[in-house]
Design a protein around this motif. Structure first.
Motif, PDB file in Angstrom:
ATOM      1  N   ALA A  56       9.261  -3.996 -12.511  1.00  0.00           N
ATOM      2  CA  ALA A  56       7.667  -3.385 -12.917  1.00  0.00           C
ATOM      3  C   ALA A  56       6.925  -3.601 -11.694  1.00  0.00           C
ATOM      4  CB  ALA A  56       7.181  -4.108 -13.717  1.00  0.00           C
ATOM      5  N   ARG A  57       5.978  -2.542 -11.225  1.00  0.00           N
ATOM      6  CA  ARG A  57       5.147  -2.943 -10.387  1.00  0.00           C
ATOM      7  C   ARG A  57       3.585  -2.050 -10.866  1.00  0.00           C
ATOM      8  NH1 ARG A  57       5.795   0.195  -4.241  1.00  0.00           N
ATOM      9  NH2 ARG A  57       4.279  -1.250  -3.181  1.00  0.00           N
ATOM     10  N   LEU A  58       2.767  -2.964 -10.375  1.00  0.00           N
ATOM     11  CA  LEU A  58       1.409  -2.273 -10.430  1.00  0.00           C
ATOM     12  C   LEU A  58       0.575  -2.172  -9.410  1.00  0.00           C
ATOM     13  CD1 LEU A  58      -1.091  -1.714 -12.498  1.00  0.00           C
ATOM     14  CD2 LEU A  58      -1.281  -3.994 -12.862  1.00  0.00           C
ATOM     15  N   LEU A  59      -0.045  -1.035  -9.061  1.00  0.00           N
ATOM     16  CA  LEU A  59      -0.871  -0.870  -7.753  1.00  0.00           C
ATOM     17  C   LEU A  59      -2.304  -0.249  -8.335  1.00  0.00           C
ATOM     18  CD1 LEU A  59       1.766   1.038  -5.541  1.00  0.00           C
ATOM     19  CD2 LEU A  59       0.824  -1.189  -5.209  1.00  0.00           C
ATOM     20  N   GLY A  60      -2.986  -0.970  -7.864  1.00  0.00           N
ATOM     21  CA  GLY A  60      -4.616  -0.591  -8.266  1.00  0.00           C
ATOM     22  C   GLY A  60      -5.534  -0.739  -7.269  1.00  0.00           C
ATOM     23  N   THR A  61      -6.767   0.178  -7.376  1.00  0.00           N
ATOM     24  CA  THR A  61      -7.867  -0.378  -6.347  1.00  0.00           C
ATOM     25  C   THR A  61      -9.290  -0.041  -7.300  1.00  0.00           C
ATOM     26  OG1 THR A  61      -8.871   0.410  -4.382  1.00  0.00           O
ATOM     27  CG2 THR A  61      -8.023   2.224  -5.563  1.00  0.00           C
ATOM     28  N   ARG A  62     -10.076  -1.064  -6.770  1.00  0.00           N
ATOM     29  CA  ARG A  62     -11.385  -1.039  -7.318  1.00  0.00           C
ATOM     30  C   ARG A  62     -12.437  -0.635  -6.212  1.00  0.00           C
ATOM     31  NH1 ARG A  62     -16.351  -1.103  -8.838  1.00  0.00           N
ATOM     32  NH2 ARG A  62     -17.079  -2.153 -10.548  1.00  0.00           N
ATOM     33  N   SER A  95      -0.358  -9.677  -4.902  1.00  0.00           N
ATOM     34  CA  SER A  95      -1.366  -9.773  -3.862  1.00  0.00           C
ATOM     35  C   SER A  95      -2.692  -9.140  -4.280  1.00  0.00           C
ATOM     36  CB  SER A  95      -0.917  -8.966  -2.556  1.00  0.00           C
ATOM     37  OG  SER A  95      -0.871  -7.622  -2.749  1.00  0.00           O
ATOM     38  N   VAL A  96      -3.780  -9.646  -3.658  1.00  0.00           N
ATOM     39  CA  VAL A  96      -5.332  -9.081  -3.956  1.00  0.00           C
ATOM     40  C   VAL A  96      -5.983  -9.249  -2.608  1.00  0.00           C
ATOM     41  CG1 VAL A  96      -7.308  -9.625  -4.956  1.00  0.00           C
ATOM     42  CG2 VAL A  96      -5.168 -10.005  -6.477  1.00  0.00           C
ATOM     43  N   ASP A  97      -6.508  -8.008  -2.356  1.00  0.00           N
ATOM     44  CA  ASP A  97      -7.025  -7.940  -1.012  1.00  0.00           C
ATOM     45  C   ASP A  97      -8.589  -7.296  -0.978  1.00  0.00           C
ATOM     46  OD1 ASP A  97      -5.175  -8.729   1.412  1.00  0.00           O
ATOM     47  OD2 ASP A  97      -3.868  -7.761  -0.206  1.00  0.00           O
ATOM     48  N   PHE A  98      -9.530  -7.744  -0.461  1.00  0.00           N
ATOM     49  CA  PHE A  98     -10.856  -7.222  -0.419  1.00  0.00           C
ATOM     50  C   PHE A  98     -10.853  -6.592   0.848  1.00  0.00           C
ATOM     51  CE2 PHE A  98     -15.129  -7.646   1.529  1.00  0.00           C
ATOM     52  CZ  PHE A  98     -15.795  -6.950   0.421  1.00  0.00           C
ATOM     53  N   VAL A 110     -11.534  -3.480  -3.759  1.00  0.00           N
ATOM     54  CA  VAL A 110     -10.398  -4.468  -3.872  1.00  0.00           C
ATOM     55  C   VAL A 110      -9.082  -3.843  -4.146  1.00  0.00           C
ATOM     56  CG1 VAL A 110      -9.618  -6.434  -5.168  1.00  0.00           C
ATOM     57  CG2 VAL A 110     -12.047  -6.145  -4.483  1.00  0.00           C
ATOM     58  N   ASP A 111      -8.058  -4.041  -3.422  1.00  0.00           N
ATOM     59  CA  ASP A 111      -6.851  -3.593  -3.763  1.00  0.00           C
ATOM     60  C   ASP A 111      -6.130  -4.705  -4.354  1.00  0.00           C
ATOM     61  OD1 ASP A 111      -7.526  -1.039  -2.672  1.00  0.00           O
ATOM     62  OD2 ASP A 111      -6.897  -1.663  -0.669  1.00  0.00           O
ATOM     63  N   PHE A 112      -5.179  -4.207  -5.325  1.00  0.00           N
ATOM     64  CA  PHE A 112      -4.284  -5.241  -5.912  1.00  0.00           C
ATOM     65  C   PHE A 112      -2.908  -4.499  -6.143  1.00  0.00           C
ATOM     66  CE2 PHE A 112      -6.965  -3.537  -8.967  1.00  0.00           C
ATOM     67  CZ  PHE A 112      -5.927  -3.164 -10.129  1.00  0.00           C
TER      68      PHE A 112
END
Length: 947
Positions: A797-803, A717-720, A780-782
């Motif tokens: 595996a799980r990748l969480l991030g935020t810009r 998922s990618v969310d602005f 943006v969260d992904f």
């Protein structure tokens, strides 16, 4: 637990919207290997169909990487920034709550995230308006759902940055137990946790009972010099100290960090700060002798010098307070009929911490010519010849053992007790119509007690004269025997020369206590109105009546004048450090809401599903009147692999009782004033403001959810997001930020918040709550995950991030709108600042089978610049990486099995990036504690079992 059960639980209690695969664990009671579906809507039962993004974490996944507690695991997630807890607190102050765990989404403040347990509000903790999530019983928490967008229309006030919903396993059966212990690589920070939980079903499974009890304690880090850096005494000065210091921090004379710096405005034995020029800057030695003070080598910042005779702030004070928490929880659920379920639950919680704050120090202590101790060095005749009858000294009390209750650092203890009782019912109305109702009463009691100098006693004891027999006596006992008849004369002229009995006499307990009460009643109804060609039109509606009350008492109210009658030179607040006012206030809130989902298209070419979601809530506050919030969103699934979502909302946060009615606080802090180029002890005044208005936020989220059938086990998922808050409630900045803002722009409205004396020296800065003009953020969260069978186990595996794209704040309507993203310009508490790196990320990889599991987590905190407002010689802070590993081994033979586990946090003992954020030498480590780990490598081992 079945998928259907989870969907019903989510429908009743709410959360938000993403579907994510979870590896089954023993705690899941053999859950089927399928997606766990959650929702943040009171209507939508499938979370992937809701328009608002959500992050979900099971307690097992959180505990694997953060065995200290659920909140610690949540704070590792990139969307949580600016949390308030013992390890991240930049300043250990007895004027505020200094431990616990107050969650913070997107650094918009703990007061703007709504914390729920099973969809219901919890009472505030302490006096900061937030909820200490440490008081939530953890043994029976199944998962935590975090809505990362505005949700006020669904859940009510405070859900501006989002909602954190703790979900209890109300169907747990059996017994499970936990025992663990942890220790840092430095041999400190010892902690242990013990817990047991049980559940059973009686009366043909119609009566379900669950209970838990748990206790956690940690020694913290008792001394700041237990970590490298604090004893190096870093202070930020000017690259060229010889230039006019008004230019410090400019492009022509940028900031430069210096080590080995101490203050030259005070000494441990007393420094003469006023009087004849011949006496100024003379200090008293332990023998009582007067000698010139060595002010050290200039660093371009007035009040400090390298290698000066002055003291450091408090390198042997507490870095992380000693603390403990305890929780007891009980719930009973009874199925009274086929469509009628009754429940009752009670939780009891305790939380306490203790530590030592700043060294006791005071400036402007008057010493008169007839002082019996002064006459050993300066007689009245000598003073008269110099044209004065008195002097003033600045004194730093560091030589006495606080644990023996003598002068020195400030020992403080804080305690909190809370009780939350809830009763409710849920049932059906025929067809798919459901209802639930609940009544909640919650109360928290917080107290803070510190032992420190009481100023009226200090000035009375210091004013020592010769008595009738020539022995020292307190002058007050001669001129007004009715006051302080037991006064003991105190010699402050030279370190270690004071009578221990006199030192004890000037100490007293400063205390403040806060009681918060919450009473609420809630009714929710939901079901399908009718069906269209695209599916059923479902609705939810309901209401809530809530009353909240705060009562705060204090013996150190800064608004109460101190009685210095008969005491020469008496001035200031009652206590040297802790000064917290009283507060009384309450409000009643009446709310109604409605939510609906309207399917528009189903199973059409290029549109497998298209539906709209809308919600509206009206809340009437007894203090501020009516206010509306709404949400409009949609979900479009063009093909089975892709789902697009969008939502716009108007969210609100009414002023909390603390923000409205909190008593005034007064804290003395050493800060730099660019107007006079001096460093002074300035009073910072904070507190409530009864004329505050509600703040309103406009939120936009746009996102895509990926579940490609061609790549089984993968999701993403990618969310602005964009959140813009109007009339945001907060303070106009730290004392340092206000002084710097006024110094750079003499016409700034910040200048009106500064009180100066006749010599233009700042003496007080106002930081009282007000409605600042604008606070906005966007980014943006992904999230991406993958799960596949490997050998006889499963690899996930799980990748969480935020810009972070932007974070702007405008402190007043007349001030500039400042961009803080990627900088450390954002004001923090008092003189500290808070960094906002643009990138944050978390990558975890786990392999598990029936015998063991092993996992690794990599946490990344991105780079940023120290400032875009001022100039530094070295302005860049590099990214930081932390590695955590965890391992567990299943051992059969005890019920469902005994599991041994171990976790190593900060495996490579990574220190926080070097950054001098506090300008009181020795008061803090040279790093931004709000971002970086201060504990160092930490090892936890334990066992858990289930029967």
């Amino acid at each position: 637990m079945s998928r259907a059960t989870l969907s019903i639980a989510c429908l009743l209690f709410g959360a938000s919207s993403i579907a994510m695969a979870q590896a089954p664990t023993a705690a899941d009671d053999g859950a089927a290997e399928e997606a766990i579906v959650v929702t943040g809507s009171r209507v939508v039962s499938d979370g992937t169909r809701a328009p608002t993004p959500l992050t979900v974490a099971t307690t097992e996944s959180l505990a694997a990487n953060a065995p200290g507690g659920i909140a610690e695991g949540l704070n590792q997630l990139p969307v949580f920034q600016g949390a308030v807890n013992a390890q991240t607190a930049q300043l250990v102050s007895s004027n505020r709550v200094r431990s616990g765990n107050y969650l913070n989404l997107r650094n918009l403040g703990p007061q703007r995230v709504l914390v729920l347990q099973d969809g219901y509000r919890l009472p505030p903790s302490g006096n900061n308006g937030g909820v200490d999530t440490n008081v939530i019983p953890q043994m029976l928490i199944q998962r935590v759902e975090t809505v990362t967008g505005g949700a006020s229309a669904v859940y009510g006030s405070d859900a501006v940055s989002g909602v954190v919903n703790y979900i209890t396993d109300t169907r747990f059966r059996g017994v499970k137990a936990l025992a663990q212990a942890g220790l840092s690589t430095y041999g400190d920070g010892f902690s242990y946790r013990l817990g047991v939980a049980g559940g059973t079903a009686l009366l043909d499974d119609r009566l379900r009972l669950q209970a838990s009890i748990e206790y956690y304690a940690t020694d913290g880090i008792p001394r700041r010099n237990a970590r490298s850096g604090a004893g190096e005494l870093w202070v930020t000065g000017a690259r060229d100290p010889s230039l006019q210091s008004g230019a410090i921090g400019t492009i022509n004379n940028p900031f430069l960090d210096y080590s080995g710096v101490t203050t030259n405005r005070t000494t441990r034995g007393g420094l003469i700060t006023s009087g004849p020029a011949a006496l100024r800057n003379l200090q008293f030695l332990p023998t009582g002798a007067l000698v010139p003070m060595n002010g050290g080598t200039a660093i371009g910042r007035a009040g400090f010098g390298q290698g000066s005779d002055g003291p450091e702030e408090c390198v042997d004070c507490t870095l992380v307070p000693e603390s403990s928490t305890g929780q007891a929880f009980f719930r009973a659920t009874y199925e009274a009929a086929d469509e009628l379920e009754l429940f009752a639950q009670l939780s009891l919680n305790t939380d306490q911490n203790r530590g030592e704050n700043f060294n006791l120090r005071t400036t402007n202590i008057p010493i008169y010519a007839d002082n019996v101790y002064l006459q050993q060095q300066l007689t009245p005749a000598q003073l008269a010849a110099l044209g004065t009858s008195s002097i003033q000294i600045a004194r730093h009390f560091t030589e006495w053992d606080t644990r023996a209750k003598r002068l020195g650092a400030i020992p403080s203890e804080q305690k909190m007790k809370s009780a939350i009782a809830r009763v409710g019912a849920a049932g059906g109305l025929g067809g798919d119509w459901k209802w639930d109702t609940a009544f909640t009463y919650g109360e928290s009691r917080f107290s803070s007690v510190s032992q420190e100098i009481r100023r009226d006693k200090l000035f009375a004891a210091v004013d020592a004269v010769a008595g009738p027999n020539g022995a020292p006596v307190c002058r007050i006992t001669q001129v007004d025997p009715s006051r302080f008849a037991d006064c003991v004369p105190l010699n402050v002229l030279g370190m270690g020369r004071g009578d221990p009995a006199a030192m004890q006499w000037v100490l007293d307990d400063s205390w403040w206590r806060t009681k918060n009460q919450l009473t609420s009643g809630v009714l929710n109804v939901r079901g399908s109105l009718f069906s269209t060609w695209a599916g059923p039109v479902t609705v939810a509606f309901g209401g809530e009546i809530r009353k909240q009350k705060i009562v705060q008492d204090s013996n150190s109210d800064p608004d109460v004048p101190v009685d210095f009658q008969g005491i020469r030179g008496g001035n200031g607040a009652l206590f040297s450090s802790t000064n917290v006012g009283v507060a009384r206030g309450s409000y009643t809130v009446k709310e109604i809401y409605g939510e609906a989902v309207l399917p528009l298209i189903a199973d059409a070419p290029f549109t497998r599903m298209l539906e709209l979601n809308g919600a509206f809530r009206h809340a009437d506050y007894s203090t501020s009147g009516g206010v509306d919030s709404f949400k409009i969103g949609g979900v479009w699934e063009p093909v089975s692999d892709i789902r697009l979502r969008a939502a716009v909302s108007r969210d609100i946060r009414a002023p909390s009782l603390f923000e409205l009615f909190a008593g005034q606080t007064l804290l003395i802090q050493s800060v730099f004033d660019p107007v006079t180029n001096g460093t002074y002890d300035v009073r910072t005044r904070g507190g409530g403001n009864p004329v505050l208005k509600p703040e309103k936020a406009d939120t936009l989220t746009l996102g895509v959810v990926l579940q490609p059938q061609a790549l089984a086990g993968f999701y993403g998922s990618v969310d602005f997001y964009r959140i813009k808050i109007k009339d945001a409630i907060g303070t106009p900045g730290s004392s340092s930020q206000i002084l710097l803002g006024c110094g750079s722009n003499p016409q700034s409205p910040l200048c009106s918040l500064i009180t100066r004396d006749a010599n233009n020296v700042p003496v007080e800065v106002s930081g009282v709550n007000n409605n600042v003009a604008v606070l906005s953020t966007k980014g943006v969260d992904f999230e991406f995950g993958y799960r596949a069978d490997l050998g006889n186990g499963t690899l996930s595996a799980r990748l969480l991030g935020t810009r972070l794209i932007s974070y702007k704040r405008q402190d007043t309507a007349a001030a500039d709108l400042i961009e803080y993203a990627g900088t450390s310009d954002l004001p923090g508490f008092l003189s500290s600042t808070y960094p906002l790196p643009k990138w944050r990320g978390n990558l975890s990889i786990t392999y598990a089978n029936d015998s063991f599991s092993i996992g690794v987590q990599e946490r990344m905190i991105g780079s940023y610049v120290k400032s875009k407002i001022q100039y530094y010689v070295d302005n860049h802070i590099a990214p930081a990486f932390y590695t955590d590993i965890n391992f567990s081994k299943n051992i059969g033979g005890m019920g469902d099995g005994l599991q041994m586990f171990a976790t190593v946090n900060n495996l490579f003992n990574k220190k926080g990036q070097f950054f001098v954020t506090d300008q009181n030498p020795g008061s803090q480590l040279p790093t931004a504690r709000a971002l970086y780990d201060v504990m160092g490598r930490y090892i936890t081992i334990g066992v858990r079992t289930r029967f």
